[in-house]
Enzyme design. Structure first.
Site, PDB file in Angstrom:
ATOM      1  N   VAL A  11      -1.366   9.472   5.712  1.00  0.00           N
ATOM      2  CA  VAL A  11      -2.654   9.675   5.044  1.00  0.00           C
ATOM      3  C   VAL A  11      -2.971  11.160   4.882  1.00  0.00           C
ATOM      4  O   VAL A  11      -3.247  11.635   3.778  1.00  0.00           O
ATOM      5  CB  VAL A  11      -3.790   8.958   5.816  1.00  0.00           C
ATOM      6  CG1 VAL A  11      -5.155   9.386   5.318  1.00  0.00           C
ATOM      7  CG2 VAL A  11      -3.628   7.450   5.674  1.00  0.00           C
ATOM      8  N   CYS A 261      -1.293  -0.708   9.339  1.00  0.00           N
ATOM      9  CA  CYS A 261      -2.726  -0.949   9.184  1.00  0.00           C
ATOM     10  C   CYS A 261      -3.157  -2.391   9.442  1.00  0.00           C
ATOM     11  O   CYS A 261      -3.963  -2.631  10.344  1.00  0.00           O
ATOM     12  CB  CYS A 261      -3.176  -0.519   7.789  1.00  0.00           C
ATOM     13  SG  CYS A 261      -3.070   1.273   7.582  1.00  0.00           S
ATOM     14  N   ARG A 329       6.556   0.597  10.971  1.00  0.00           N
ATOM     15  CA  ARG A 329       5.608   0.191  11.997  1.00  0.00           C
ATOM     16  C   ARG A 329       5.235  -1.288  11.792  1.00  0.00           C
ATOM     17  O   ARG A 329       4.822  -1.674  10.712  1.00  0.00           O
ATOM     18  CB  ARG A 329       4.352   1.082  11.955  1.00  0.00           C
ATOM     19  CG  ARG A 329       4.643   2.493  12.479  1.00  0.00           C
ATOM     20  CD  ARG A 329       3.436   3.405  12.404  1.00  0.00           C
ATOM     21  NE  ARG A 329       3.181   3.899  11.061  1.00  0.00           N
ATOM     22  CZ  ARG A 329       2.241   4.800  10.752  1.00  0.00           C
ATOM     23  NH1 ARG A 329       1.476   5.290  11.714  1.00  0.00           N
ATOM     24  NH2 ARG A 329       2.077   5.203   9.519  1.00  0.00           N
TER      25      ARG A 329
END
Ligand SMILES: NC(=O)c1ccc[n+]([C@@H]2O[C@H](COP(=O)([O-])OP(=O)(O)OC[C@H]3O[C@@H](n4cnc5c(N)ncnc54)[C@H](O)[C@@H]3O)[C@@H](O)[C@H]2O)c1
Length: 433
Positions: A11, A261, A329
């Site tokens: 990000v 996320c 991830r």
């Protein structure tokens, strides 16, 4: 404007590069010295389409620089973004140590009025905590703003440059004005800048991710029902998606959602709701369905080969949690490959971008193919785990020639079952006859 971005990951780097692109003077800070050294040489440590060009151009034109020294970056900045990680803590909550640590360091570096912007995904109430931390460390005036980020990996630059909306949670007008001005170049085509209170802004991000995760788990459930009633999930999905109230995005069944996320944000909203004595039942189910879905492909493999894969070689296409990123991830490929190894298989995996990251995870326990077809040589089966574009139209004749047995387990429904069976493959996908 003079901007500092603390945390130069998926990000922070996009945020920094895109704000530099509109003429701002941006310094990106990271505590990872190796990452900063690489960036300072013009190399981008992650794979994100379009990002390297953006970083290189803005670095050359001296609007973008990188440092490990946070105080230097903050000293001159009018706006400081916090874009550090908020991983899942032991109890399922978002771990705020990096956010609050960054806030403290920022406060110590401030030399005048500063807008401190929380870009990381954080539970409701975090901007209050950030404010308290800063207040304890400095007498300089400041504002804390919540500005959740909605970009998706794989299209992060484009998403940031052309957002659907910008959410700004601000409790004072001065900060709201600074933020609106900063985002003006990205919203000229009419995307709204939504200014609201910080609690609502913080919750927006979790609500959006929870909704997207829900759509995926919902469609996976529909696919599982399809298999039991003899329906075709592709047909069902298309019919459902053409309803304007529903739409087509995030309705593809597969091997479950992963990434940095959705899993952690679903856990975090469950936890902060529970902390306020609210049980978020839908999301409990979304999570449980997702865990089960990650095992679906292995169940198919068991059904075909039996519980042991000793002496068998399995090719795997796709390691990253989704295409166009190297991020692994919470990637479904991890439990799937671990399951194959547990059953005694030899695994040969191919991914266009995630190989180096996969090596950190699996080491020498699997082999890494240089090209997609190399993963098929002598294979008893191929598992398609990530739907990279280059897997969509392969040379099926060549695949059949290379493989020991023409067996494909497609976790992403990228092939037409009739077409591929026409080449003599035994083919299984998700929710289709
Ligand atoms: N990845 C996404 O697609 C995405 C999208 C929207 C929001 N978010 C949220 O944005 C945040 C960051 O996510 P990410 O994927 O970029 O994480 P990341 O792990 O890729 O990057 C975080 C970076 O912060 C650095 N860092 C940590 N503490 C620091 C400190 N005190 N000072 C300087 N640097 C520090 C780390 O070294 C790392 O490079 C998370 O809260 C995430 O939920 C991520």
């Amino acid at each position: 404007m003079r901007i500092a971005v603390v945390g130069t990951g998926y990000v922070g780097l996009v945020v920094g590069a895109c704000f530099a692109e509109t003429g701002n003077d941006v310094v990106c800070v990271d505590k990872d010295a190796a990452k900063v050294r690489m960036l300072a040489r013009g190399k981008v440590p992650i794979y994100e389409p379009g990002l390297e060009d953006l970083v290189r151009r803005n670095r050359t034109e001296k609007r973008l620089s990188f440092t490990t020294r946070l105080p230097d970056a903050v000293r001159h900045a009018e706006v400081v973004f916090i874009a550090v990680g908020t991983p899942t803590g032991e109890d399922g909550s978002a771990d705020l140590q990096h956010v609050l640590g960054a806030a403290k360091a920022i406060a110590r570096g401030m030399r005048g009025y500063t807008v401190v912007v929380d870009k990381s995904t954080v539970p409701v109430g975090t901007s209050e905590l950030v404010r308290d931390v800063i207040r304890r460390e400095t007498t300089h005036p400041f504002s804390v703003v919540s500005n959740p980020e909605f970009l998706k990996q794989g299209a992060a630059v484009e998403d940031f440059l052309k957002p659907d909306r910008v959410v700004i949670g601000a409790s004072d007008e001065r900060a709201a004005t600074v933020m609106t001005e900063l985002y003006r170049p990205f919203t000229r085509t009419g995307a709204p800048i939504m200014v609201m209170d910080t609690a609502s802004a913080e919750l927006c991000k979790y609500a959006a991710n929870a909704m997207l995760a829900t759509r995926i788990s919902f469609m996976n459930e529909i696919a599982n029902v399809c298999e039991r009633v003899g329906a075709d999930v592709d047909k069902v999905r298309q019919a459902v998606a053409s309803d304007r109230r529903i739409g087509a995005a995030f309705l593809f069944p597969g091997v479950g959602y992963g990434g940095s996320c959705f899993p952690k944000d679903v856990k975090a909203i469950l936890k902060f709701s529970a902390d306020r004595k609210y049980r978020f039942r839908i999301l409990e189910a979304v999570e449980a369905v997702n865990e089960a879905q990650k095992r679906r492909l292995l169940e198919r493999v068991d059904k075909h080969f039996g519980r042991s894969l000793k002496g068998r070689t399995i090719g795997v296409w796709g390691l990253s949690f989704k295409p166009r990123t190297d991020d692994m991830r919470e990637a479904p490929a991890i439990p799937i490959i671990e399951g194959l190894l547990d059953r005694g298989a030899k695994v040969v995996a191919f991914d266009p971008e995630a190989k180096e990251i996969a090596k950190r995870h699996f080491g020498k326990r699997i082999r890494y193919a240089r090209l997609a077809y190399d993963a098929l040589v002598g294979a008893d089966a191929l598992l398609v785990v990530t739907e990279w574009n280059e897997f969509r139209e392969p040379d099926f004749r060549k695949m059949k020639r290379l493989m020991k047995q023409p067996v494909i387990f497609d976790g992403r429904n990228i092939y037409d079952p009739d077409y591929i069976r026409g080449f003599g493959f035994t083919y299984t996908s998700i929710g289709r006859p």
